[in-house]
Design a protein around this motif. Structure first.
Motif, PDB file in Angstrom:
ATOM      1  N   ALA A 161      16.845   0.660  -1.022  1.00 19.12           N
ATOM      2  CA  ALA A 161      15.746   1.301  -1.274  1.00 19.12           C
ATOM      3  C   ALA A 161      14.580   0.390  -1.947  1.00 19.12           C
ATOM      4  CB  ALA A 161      15.992   2.437  -2.385  1.00 19.12           C
ATOM      5  N   HIS A 162      14.965  -0.472  -2.573  1.00 17.94           N
ATOM      6  CA  HIS A 162      14.044  -1.605  -3.313  1.00 17.94           C
ATOM      7  C   HIS A 162      13.366  -2.308  -2.201  1.00 17.94           C
ATOM      8  CE1 HIS A 162      12.372  -3.817  -6.324  1.00 17.94           C
ATOM      9  NE2 HIS A 162      12.413  -4.625  -5.888  1.00 17.94           N
ATOM     10  N   VAL A 163      14.200  -2.731  -1.284  1.00 14.10           N
ATOM     11  CA  VAL A 163      13.912  -3.572  -0.094  1.00 14.10           C
ATOM     12  C   VAL A 163      12.660  -2.943   0.641  1.00 14.10           C
ATOM     13  CG1 VAL A 163      14.465  -5.025   1.911  1.00 14.10           C
ATOM     14  CG2 VAL A 163      15.551  -5.212  -0.162  1.00 14.10           C
ATOM     15  N   LYS A 164      13.219  -1.639   1.024  1.00 11.27           N
ATOM     16  CA  LYS A 164      12.164  -0.840   1.939  1.00 11.27           C
ATOM     17  C   LYS A 164      10.960  -0.542   1.287  1.00 11.27           C
ATOM     18  CE  LYS A 164      15.689   1.509   4.735  1.00 11.27           C
ATOM     19  NZ  LYS A 164      16.500   2.959   5.070  1.00 11.27           N
ATOM     20  N   LYS A 165      10.999   0.135  -0.032  1.00  8.38           N
ATOM     21  CA  LYS A 165       9.773   0.003  -0.844  1.00  8.38           C
ATOM     22  C   LYS A 165       8.737  -1.125  -0.715  1.00  8.38           C
ATOM     23  CE  LYS A 165       8.494   1.248  -5.552  1.00  8.38           C
ATOM     24  NZ  LYS A 165       8.879   1.595  -6.973  1.00  8.38           N
ATOM     25  N   LYS A 166       9.522  -2.367  -1.200  1.00  5.47           N
ATOM     26  CA  LYS A 166       8.509  -3.412  -1.104  1.00  5.47           C
ATOM     27  C   LYS A 166       7.882  -3.889   0.365  1.00  5.47           C
ATOM     28  CE  LYS A 166       8.873  -5.104  -5.518  1.00  5.47           C
ATOM     29  NZ  LYS A 166       7.281  -5.281  -5.975  1.00  5.47           N
TER      30      LYS A 166
END
Length: 285
Positions: free
Chosen positions: A280-285
């Motif tokens: 989720a963090h990678v997709k958000k970034k």
């Protein structure tokens, strides 16, 4: 914060029980400044004589770290792994040569500056860019780079543990310096054998304060600091292990999504993000 709390508990239990048991703090308070000056001065002199200036400076910096919270949090590792994903994804899509400018000047690279927490950390950027540069050059295979990484991490480990060893030597020497102070106190007492028993008793009590202080400072103050600093150093080494594992997985042909999963798995469980959190963090970034 917890260092201070621990010291307060130690002093409260030692002196609180002593007073509750009917002990008199008068002789201890009277002897404390002189005994502390003798033991502290001898310890400082031995510390300076026993260590190179680089170790002395790193020990002072390490002691400061002991009173700060750890920077190696779950959020930091998610930033690091997201950075590694972006770099490897760009290299996979556009070729290794596409990251050459990012590697040569990470401080002006959009990739690194997108993650300022780790992108502006000198140790992280230097370690990452050094090995990306080798990957771009194409002259070394995965096994050679892994061997070189292991050597660098081992060097970092030994260098970072020098302050720990220095503090441990201080802890080992403090009881001996306390005995030295006590012996000198006894020598002073022996020169006053004509005094009344009450006076001699107070002088012997003051002399024994040196032994007490040496042992207390060694095992309640110096040794715990060495142990805490060692734990913090292990944390910093784990970050390099994470980078190493991720890069090697990429060199062995794994996709960026899988490579960062390799890196995630080597982290300590207390700061390791879950697969879903990292994704989720990678997709958000």
């Amino acid at each position: 914060m917890f260092v201070i709390i621990g010291w307060v508990v130690v002093l409260g239990c030692v002196f609180g029980v002593f007073i509750a048991h009917g002990g008199n703090m008068g002789p201890i308070i009277k002897a404390l400044p002189w005994e502390m000056a003798m033991i502290g001065g001898a310890t400082l002199g031995a510390f300076i004589a026993n260590n190179q200036m680089t170790v002395i400076k790193s020990t002072m910096a390490g002691l400061g770290m002991c009173f700060k919270g750890s920077k190696y949090t779950k959020d930091r590792y998610m930033e690091l792994l997201a950075l590694m994903f972006d770099i490897l994804q760009k290299a996979r899509k556009e070729g290794l040569m596409s990251i050459e400018k990012d590697v040569e000047d990470p401080h002006s690279s959009p990739l690194f500056q997108k993650y300022p927490v780790v992108g502006n950390d000198h140790h992280v950027t230097e370690f990452v860019t050094d090995y990306l540069r080798m990957m771009v050059s194409g002259n070394l295979n995965a096994h050679e780079i892994e061997s070189l990484m292991d050597s660098e991490i081992e060097t970092h480990h030994h260098e970072a543990h020098a302050p720990v060893a220095a503090i441990q030597r201080i802890a080992g020497g403090l009881p001996a310096f306390g005995i030295v102070a006590a012996v000198l106190g006894v020598v002073k007492t022996m020169g006053s054998v004509g005094q009344p028993p009450a006076v001699l008793g107070a002088m012997i009590g003051s002399a024994l304060v040196g032994t007490f202080l040496g042992i207390l400072l060694a095992y309640a103050f110096a040794e715990p600091l060495a142990g805490l600093l060692e734990q913090k150093i292990e944390e910093s080494g784990k970050e390099l292990q994470c980078i190493k594992t991720t890069l090697l997985a990429s060199m062995q042909g794994y996709a960026p999504q899988v490579a960062i999963e390799f890196g995630r798995k080597v982290l300590f469980s207390t700061v390791r993000p879950t697969f879903a959190e990292l994704e989720a963090h990678v997709k958000k970034k």
